[in-house]
Design a protein around this motif. Structure first.
Motif, mmCIF file in Angstrom:
data_model
loop_
_atom_site.group_PDB
_atom_site.id
_atom_site.type_symbol
_atom_site.label_atom_id
_atom_site.label_comp_id
_atom_site.label_asym_id
_atom_site.label_seq_id
_atom_site.Cartn_x
_atom_site.Cartn_y
_atom_site.Cartn_z
ATOM 1 N N GLY A 156 -7.618 4.700 -5.278
ATOM 2 C CA GLY A 156 -6.591 5.095 -4.313
ATOM 3 C C GLY A 156 -6.600 4.268 -2.943
ATOM 4 O O GLY A 156 -7.828 3.866 -2.605
ATOM 5 N N ALA A 157 -5.544 4.158 -2.375
ATOM 6 C CA ALA A 157 -5.463 3.244 -1.020
ATOM 7 C C ALA A 157 -4.047 3.610 -0.518
ATOM 8 O O ALA A 157 -3.381 4.180 -1.125
ATOM 9 C CB ALA A 157 -5.279 1.710 -1.454
ATOM 10 N N VAL A 158 -4.342 3.562 0.998
ATOM 11 C CA VAL A 158 -3.204 3.862 1.750
ATOM 12 C C VAL A 158 -2.602 2.838 2.526
ATOM 13 O O VAL A 158 -3.528 2.003 2.946
ATOM 14 C CB VAL A 158 -3.550 4.953 2.892
ATOM 15 N N GLY A 159 -1.273 2.444 2.292
ATOM 16 C CA GLY A 159 -0.734 1.197 2.761
ATOM 17 C C GLY A 159 -0.689 1.432 4.307
ATOM 18 O O GLY A 159 -1.146 2.164 4.804
ATOM 19 N N GLY A 160 -0.458 0.172 4.767
ATOM 20 C CA GLY A 160 -0.090 0.057 6.413
ATOM 21 C C GLY A 160 -0.757 -1.281 6.919
ATOM 22 O O GLY A 160 -1.072 -2.242 6.216
ATOM 23 N N ALA A 161 -0.726 -1.231 7.989
ATOM 24 C CA ALA A 161 -1.193 -2.798 8.617
ATOM 25 C C ALA A 161 -2.651 -2.732 8.262
ATOM 26 O O ALA A 161 -2.917 -4.133 8.062
ATOM 27 C CB ALA A 161 -0.931 -2.682 10.269
ATOM 28 N N GLN A 162 -3.397 -1.644 8.325
ATOM 29 C CA GLN A 162 -4.699 -1.867 7.716
ATOM 30 C C GLN A 162 -4.795 -0.819 6.734
ATOM 31 O O GLN A 162 -5.235 0.043 6.824
ATOM 32 C CB GLN A 162 -5.706 -1.557 8.820
ATOM 33 N N PRO A 163 -4.801 -1.395 5.419
ATOM 34 C CA PRO A 163 -5.281 -0.680 4.117
ATOM 35 C C PRO A 163 -6.358 0.012 4.394
ATOM 36 O O PRO A 163 -7.471 -0.634 4.837
ATOM 37 C CB PRO A 163 -5.267 -1.662 3.012
ATOM 38 N N LYS A 164 -6.360 1.361 3.869
ATOM 39 C CA LYS A 164 -7.614 2.112 3.604
ATOM 40 C C LYS A 164 -7.865 2.675 2.389
ATOM 41 O O LYS A 164 -7.077 2.846 1.639
ATOM 42 C CB LYS A 164 -7.489 3.316 4.491
#
Length: 128
Positions: A29-37
Motif C-alpha cells: 500500500g502507498a499514499v500518494g502526494g508530493a512525498q509518497p508514503k
C-alpha cells in the motif's frame, strides 16, 4: 518484485497446522502526494515491516488452497484412469491451464504464488 514470505516452520493456528511452505504475501500500500508514503506495521521490538494478513486470514487461505489441491489430486487420478495414454506432464499441464483460466475469470481467487504452491501440492500428492 514482491517478496514472498514463507512460514519458516509449521505453525499451529487453532486446531490446524499451517504448511511451512505456504506463501504469505505482503499487503502493499502507498499514499500518494508530493512525498509518497509506504504502508508499514511496527513490530513489538520497534522495527517496521510490510504488513501481511492476520494469522486467521492466512489459515483461511491455506485451508482453501489445501482443499483445492486435494480436489485436483482426485481429478488428476480420475483422468489418469480414464486416459492412460496421457502422460502425467500432459495431465498436469491441462490442470494448470484450467486453473489459471478459473483464476483469470474470477471464479477462484488465488495469488500467483498460491497457484504455484497448489500445483506443487498436486504433484506431491499425485505422485504417491
Amino acid at each position: 518484485m514482491t517478496k514472498v514470505h514463507y512460514m519458516s516452520e509449521t505453525q499451529e493456528i487453532g486446531t490446524r497446522k499451517l504448511h511451512p511452505d505456504f506463501p504469505v504475501e505482503p499487503i502493499l500500500g502507498a499514499v500518494g502526494g508530493a512525498q509518497p508514503k509506504l504502508s508499514l506495521k511496527r513490530r513489538g521490538n520497534g522495527t517496521c515491516d510490510v504488513p501481511t494478513c492476520s494469522p486467521e486470514e492466512i489459515m483461511h487461505r491455506f485451508t482453501i488452497a489445501e482443499d483445492i489441491a486435494g480436489q485436483l489430486v482426485t481429478y488428476f487420478k480420475r483422468k489418469k484412469r480414464a486416459y492412460p495414454e496421457w502422460t502425467d506432464e500432459k495431465n498436469y499441464e491441462r490442470i494448470r491451464l484450467a486453473f489459471i483460466n478459473k483464476v483469470s475469470e474470477g471464479k477462484w481467487c488465488f495469488t500467483d504464488t498460491e497457484q504455484a504452491w497448489i500445483m506443487c501440492r498436486l504433484r506431491e500428492h499425485s505422485a504417491s
